[in-house]
Design a protein around this motif. Sequence first.
Motif, PDB file in Angstrom:
ATOM      1  N   ARG A  16      28.374  24.799  19.658  1.00  0.00           N
ATOM      2  CA  ARG A  16      28.543  23.370  19.363  1.00  0.00           C
ATOM      3  C   ARG A  16      29.630  22.761  20.245  1.00  0.00           C
ATOM      4  O   ARG A  16      29.443  21.694  20.842  1.00  0.00           O
ATOM      5  CB  ARG A  16      28.874  23.183  17.876  1.00  0.00           C
ATOM      6  CG  ARG A  16      28.938  21.756  17.425  1.00  0.00           C
ATOM      7  CD  ARG A  16      29.041  21.600  15.907  1.00  0.00           C
ATOM      8  NE  ARG A  16      29.832  22.598  15.229  1.00  0.00           N
ATOM      9  CZ  ARG A  16      31.175  22.563  15.119  1.00  0.00           C
ATOM     10  NH1 ARG A  16      31.854  21.574  15.640  1.00  0.00           N
ATOM     11  NH2 ARG A  16      31.808  23.511  14.474  1.00  0.00           N
ATOM     12  N   GLU A  19      28.542  22.490  23.832  1.00  0.00           N
ATOM     13  CA  GLU A  19      27.637  21.348  24.032  1.00  0.00           C
ATOM     14  C   GLU A  19      28.414  20.027  24.061  1.00  0.00           C
ATOM     15  O   GLU A  19      28.100  19.130  24.846  1.00  0.00           O
ATOM     16  CB  GLU A  19      26.575  21.342  22.932  1.00  0.00           C
ATOM     17  CG  GLU A  19      25.413  20.422  23.191  1.00  0.00           C
ATOM     18  CD  GLU A  19      24.600  20.735  24.436  1.00  0.00           C
ATOM     19  OE1 GLU A  19      23.806  19.869  24.832  1.00  0.00           O
ATOM     20  OE2 GLU A  19      24.743  21.824  25.030  1.00  0.00           O
ATOM     21  N   ARG A  22      29.984  19.892  27.432  1.00  0.00           N
ATOM     22  CA  ARG A  22      28.940  19.628  28.437  1.00  0.00           C
ATOM     23  C   ARG A  22      28.612  18.138  28.494  1.00  0.00           C
ATOM     24  O   ARG A  22      28.540  17.540  29.567  1.00  0.00           O
ATOM     25  CB  ARG A  22      27.680  20.441  28.113  1.00  0.00           C
ATOM     26  CG  ARG A  22      26.628  20.396  29.213  1.00  0.00           C
ATOM     27  CD  ARG A  22      25.393  21.199  28.829  1.00  0.00           C
ATOM     28  NE  ARG A  22      24.579  20.489  27.862  1.00  0.00           N
ATOM     29  CZ  ARG A  22      23.768  19.471  28.174  1.00  0.00           C
ATOM     30  NH1 ARG A  22      23.672  19.038  29.407  1.00  0.00           N
ATOM     31  NH2 ARG A  22      23.061  18.872  27.236  1.00  0.00           N
ATOM     32  N   HIS A  23      28.425  17.530  27.330  1.00  0.00           N
ATOM     33  CA  HIS A  23      28.121  16.086  27.281  1.00  0.00           C
ATOM     34  C   HIS A  23      29.280  15.255  27.821  1.00  0.00           C
ATOM     35  O   HIS A  23      29.059  14.275  28.544  1.00  0.00           O
ATOM     36  CB  HIS A  23      27.784  15.647  25.851  1.00  0.00           C
ATOM     37  CG  HIS A  23      26.384  15.973  25.449  1.00  0.00           C
ATOM     38  ND1 HIS A  23      25.310  15.211  25.818  1.00  0.00           N
ATOM     39  CD2 HIS A  23      25.885  17.008  24.732  1.00  0.00           C
ATOM     40  CE1 HIS A  23      24.198  15.750  25.341  1.00  0.00           C
ATOM     41  NE2 HIS A  23      24.523  16.848  24.686  1.00  0.00           N
ATOM     42  N   GLU A  48      25.102  24.123  31.617  1.00  0.00           N
ATOM     43  CA  GLU A  48      25.642  24.977  30.556  1.00  0.00           C
ATOM     44  C   GLU A  48      27.161  24.995  30.592  1.00  0.00           C
ATOM     45  O   GLU A  48      27.778  24.962  31.651  1.00  0.00           O
ATOM     46  CB  GLU A  48      25.119  26.406  30.738  1.00  0.00           C
ATOM     47  CG  GLU A  48      25.568  27.378  29.682  1.00  0.00           C
ATOM     48  CD  GLU A  48      25.006  28.771  29.874  1.00  0.00           C
ATOM     49  OE1 GLU A  48      25.109  29.553  28.923  1.00  0.00           O
ATOM     50  OE2 GLU A  48      24.500  29.094  30.962  1.00  0.00           O
TER      51      GLU A  48
END
Length: 141
Positions: A16, A19, A22-23, A48
């Motif tokens: 989580r 991610e 990453r965003h 990734e």
Amino acid sequence: MSKDHKSTGPTQRMLRVGELVRHALASIFARGDIEDDAMRGAVITVPEVRMTNDLKIADAYVMPLGGQHAEEIVAALNRHRKFIRGQVAPQLNLKFAPELRFFVDDTFEEAARIDALLRSDKVARDLQDDDENQDRDENQS
């Protein structure tokens, strides 16, 4: 989790947070907030981000669109990682912002290499030989 329990992969929390990072990175790269000649005009994807168990380090795998100058872009990102960390931190709901490390994402290159191997004449011959042996074995049964 007990001490003797060995983890087989990343935890849900690691995934989580990875991610989220990453965003946040993708958003920063899309805005073009990093001023460096090596990155001028580059469109960078972040396929990734892998977090360490303690969430203190984020390994970000990046690739410029088209794959050109990937090493130079990764070097530029690593030069500016403290600035990038400062941009990422407010977007994460964590006690500490993770240290960022950037690497060239080679998954597409590796997939292309495997695909080329599978399409090679030698593999095709081996597969054909296996099919013929299987047909012969089935006919003898």
